[in-house]
Design an enzyme around this catalytic site. Structure first.
Site, PDB file in Angstrom:
ATOM      1  N   LYS A 188       0.938  -1.124   0.240  1.00 25.98           N
ATOM      2  CA  LYS A 188       0.023  -0.126  -0.005  1.00 25.98           C
ATOM      3  C   LYS A 188       0.821   1.105   0.035  1.00 25.98           C
ATOM      4  O   LYS A 188       0.936   2.098   0.659  1.00 25.98           O
ATOM      5  CB  LYS A 188      -0.874  -0.138   1.090  1.00 25.98           C
ATOM      6  CG  LYS A 188      -2.117   1.025   1.306  1.00 25.98           C
ATOM      7  CD  LYS A 188      -3.194   0.617   0.417  1.00 25.98           C
ATOM      8  CE  LYS A 188      -4.171   1.851   0.338  1.00 25.98           C
ATOM      9  NZ  LYS A 188      -5.242   1.803  -0.779  1.00 25.98           N
ATOM     10  N   ASP A 220      -5.383  -3.211  -2.483  1.00 23.75           N
ATOM     11  CA  ASP A 220      -6.893  -3.037  -2.722  1.00 23.75           C
ATOM     12  C   ASP A 220      -6.970  -3.638  -3.953  1.00 23.75           C
ATOM     13  O   ASP A 220      -7.988  -4.275  -4.449  1.00 23.75           O
ATOM     14  CB  ASP A 220      -7.610  -1.694  -2.311  1.00 23.75           C
ATOM     15  CG  ASP A 220      -6.692  -0.627  -2.934  1.00 23.75           C
ATOM     16  OD1 ASP A 220      -5.443  -0.811  -3.455  1.00 23.75           O
ATOM     17  OD2 ASP A 220      -6.915   0.645  -2.981  1.00 23.75           O
ATOM     18  N   ASP A 244      -2.068 -12.534   4.970  1.00 22.63           N
ATOM     19  CA  ASP A 244      -3.173 -13.071   5.808  1.00 22.63           C
ATOM     20  C   ASP A 244      -4.492 -12.916   4.900  1.00 22.63           C
ATOM     21  O   ASP A 244      -5.095 -14.026   4.724  1.00 22.63           O
ATOM     22  CB  ASP A 244      -3.396 -12.368   7.158  1.00 22.63           C
ATOM     23  CG  ASP A 244      -4.454 -13.305   8.031  1.00 22.63           C
ATOM     24  OD1 ASP A 244      -4.488 -14.348   7.829  1.00 22.63           O
ATOM     25  OD2 ASP A 244      -5.155 -12.369   8.389  1.00 22.63           O
ATOM     26  N   ASP A 248      -6.658 -15.804   2.201  1.00 23.67           N
ATOM     27  CA  ASP A 248      -7.864 -16.430   2.473  1.00 23.67           C
ATOM     28  C   ASP A 248      -8.588 -16.232   1.158  1.00 23.67           C
ATOM     29  O   ASP A 248      -9.480 -16.991   0.691  1.00 23.67           O
ATOM     30  CB  ASP A 248      -8.580 -15.695   3.491  1.00 23.67           C
ATOM     31  CG  ASP A 248      -8.499 -16.487   4.929  1.00 23.67           C
ATOM     32  OD1 ASP A 248      -7.588 -17.149   5.107  1.00 23.67           O
ATOM     33  OD2 ASP A 248      -9.723 -16.384   5.867  1.00 23.67           O
TER      34      ASP A 248
HETATM   35  C1  IPM Z   1      -3.722 -17.786   9.554  1.00 25.36           C
HETATM   36  C2  IPM Z   1      -4.475 -17.313  10.892  1.00 25.36           C
HETATM   37  C3  IPM Z   1      -3.827 -16.761  11.840  1.00 25.36           C
HETATM   38  C4  IPM Z   1      -2.960 -15.552  11.254  1.00 25.36           C
HETATM   39  C5  IPM Z   1      -4.284 -16.518  13.096  1.00 25.36           C
HETATM   40  C6  IPM Z   1      -5.005 -17.954  13.517  1.00 25.36           C
HETATM   41  C7  IPM Z   1      -3.452 -16.205  14.206  1.00 25.36           C
HETATM   42  O1  IPM Z   1      -5.618 -16.601  10.322  1.00 25.36           O
HETATM   43  O2  IPM Z   1      -2.563 -18.802   9.659  1.00 25.36           O
HETATM   44  O3  IPM Z   1      -3.702 -17.165   8.429  1.00 25.36           O
HETATM   45  O4  IPM Z   1      -3.898 -14.357  11.293  1.00 25.36           O
HETATM   46  O5  IPM Z   1      -2.010 -15.564  10.713  1.00 25.36           O
HETATM   47 MN    MN Z   2      -5.649 -16.186   7.945  1.00 23.50          MN
END
Ligand code: IPM
Ligand code: MN
Length: 352
Positions: A188, A220, A244, A248
């Site tokens: 960013k 973003d 992180d 996801d």
């Molecule tokens: C991940 C999880 C962890 C993170 C949490 C549970 C601490 O979300 O491994 O991505 O944020 O790194």
């Molecule tokens: Mn995570």
């Protein structure tokens, strides 16, 4: 070869997926003439129950003495309301305590599971294979944090040093050299000083890798591009918090989070390997969880920590064949009738 593996099943489905993965490792040991010794250790909720701490010292010490760590998952509703203690602290303690600064999270769409991908067919035509390289022991996760005396403000500091950025980007570059030689640095930099420093360090690091195509994206925009045109990415290199969030998102666009492994690496060959998914307390103990993400994490362990390429290939091929044969756990079953956790383990072992 003899390898000593620290095994942390953790909570929820962690114990179930680890059980099947250890069976697969044993089968590999038999086939290729290796001995894997396992030291079972507690971390997360189960460790809070037995010791009051999410990461007991003896767990961390035993991990340090091992050749690598295999982890299931930690956490669950039972431990959500203990003041000052959370099972997730075990993960941060392991990452920091073991110096695991680089987190490799592949987002792969399996052709056999294409139907589960939520994106339109024309967007994923040709497949998806992205490697997110996330910084894991710095930034806002490990920065100073606190509250003001009057309790009316709070802060979490994002800070990075040049060496921290450098070693992460070198890791990303080395991985890219074995792939499509394309790295996207996500930051960013229009707002954050740390991001501007990432760009400066990147310019220096990638000067040593002239074959690599490097580009920079604001986070973003990157999160938008991941659903708009994910095939533009090969390796994504980014900070702890951005990695992180983006990992996801990337895992969801593959449609099969139950399939995704991860590796956390430091200096040298030591690493910690775990599935990207969590402890899924709602389905724990029912023999329905998908063990493939953990089995594939073990394959990454063989590849990255033990340099056992043929053995890692064998696991990945057996998983591929299992999918080809239409064997599915509930999370990836679509309309088909699913098999259980143990039966999925049996199926992979039978195809090794
Ligand atoms: C991940 C999880 C962890 C993170 C949490 C549970 C601490 O979300 O491994 O991505 O944020 O790194
Ligand atoms: Mn995570």
């Amino acid at each position: 070869m003899i390898k000593n593996i620290a095994v942390i099943p953790g909570d929820g489905i962690g114990t179930e997926v680890i059980e099947q993965t250890v069976r697969v490792l044993d089968a590999i040991g038999e086939k290729f003439g290796h001995t894997f010794n396992y030291t079972y250790l507690e971390a997360g909720g189960c460790a809070i129950d037995s010791t009051g701490k999410p990461l007991p010292e003896e767990t961390l010490e035993a991990c340090k003495k091992s050749d690598s760590v295999l982890l299931g998952a930690v956490g669950g509703p039972k431990w959500e309301n203990i003041p000052g203690i959370r099972p997730e602290q075990a993960l941060l303690g392991l990452r920091g305590g073991l110096g695991l600064f680089a987190n490799l999270r592949p987002a792969i769409m399996y052709d056999q599971l294409k139907a589960a991908c939520p994106l339109k067919e024309e967007i994923i035509e040709g497949g998806l294979d992205i490697m997110i390289v996330r910084e894991l022991t710095g930034g806002i996760y490990f920065g100073e944090s606190g509250r003001s005396e009057d309790g009316q403000s709070a802060y979490d500091v994002e800070a990075y040093s040049v060496p921290e950025i450098e070693r992460l980007l070198v890791q990303a570059a080395e991985i890219a050299m074995k792939r499509k030689k394309h790295v996207t640095v996500v930051d960013k930099a229009n707002i954050l000083e740390t991001s501007r420093m990432w760009r400066e360090v990147a310019a220096k690091v990638f000067a040593d890798y002239p074959e690599i195509k490097v580009d920079f994206l604001y986070v973003d925009n990157a999160s938008m591009q991941l659903v708009r045109n994910p095939r533009q990415f090969d390796v994504i290199a980014t900070s702890n918090i951005f990695g992180d969030i983006l990992s996801d998102e990337a895992s969801q666009i593959t449609g099969s989070i139950g399939m995704l492994p991860s590796a956390s690496l430091g200096v040298g060959s030591f690493g910690m390997y775990e599935p990207v998914h969590g402890s899924a307390p709602d389905i724990a103990g029912k023999n329905i969880a998908n063990p493939l993400a953990t089995i594939l994490s073990a394959a990454m362990m063989l590849r990255y920590s033990f340099n056992m390429t043929a053995e890692a290939d064998a696991i990945e091929a057996a998983v591929g064949k299992t999918l080809d044969d239409g064997i599915r756990t509930a999370d990836i079953a679509g309309g088909a009738s699913p098999v259980g956790t143990k039966e999925m383990g049996d199926a992979v072992i039978a195809r090794l």
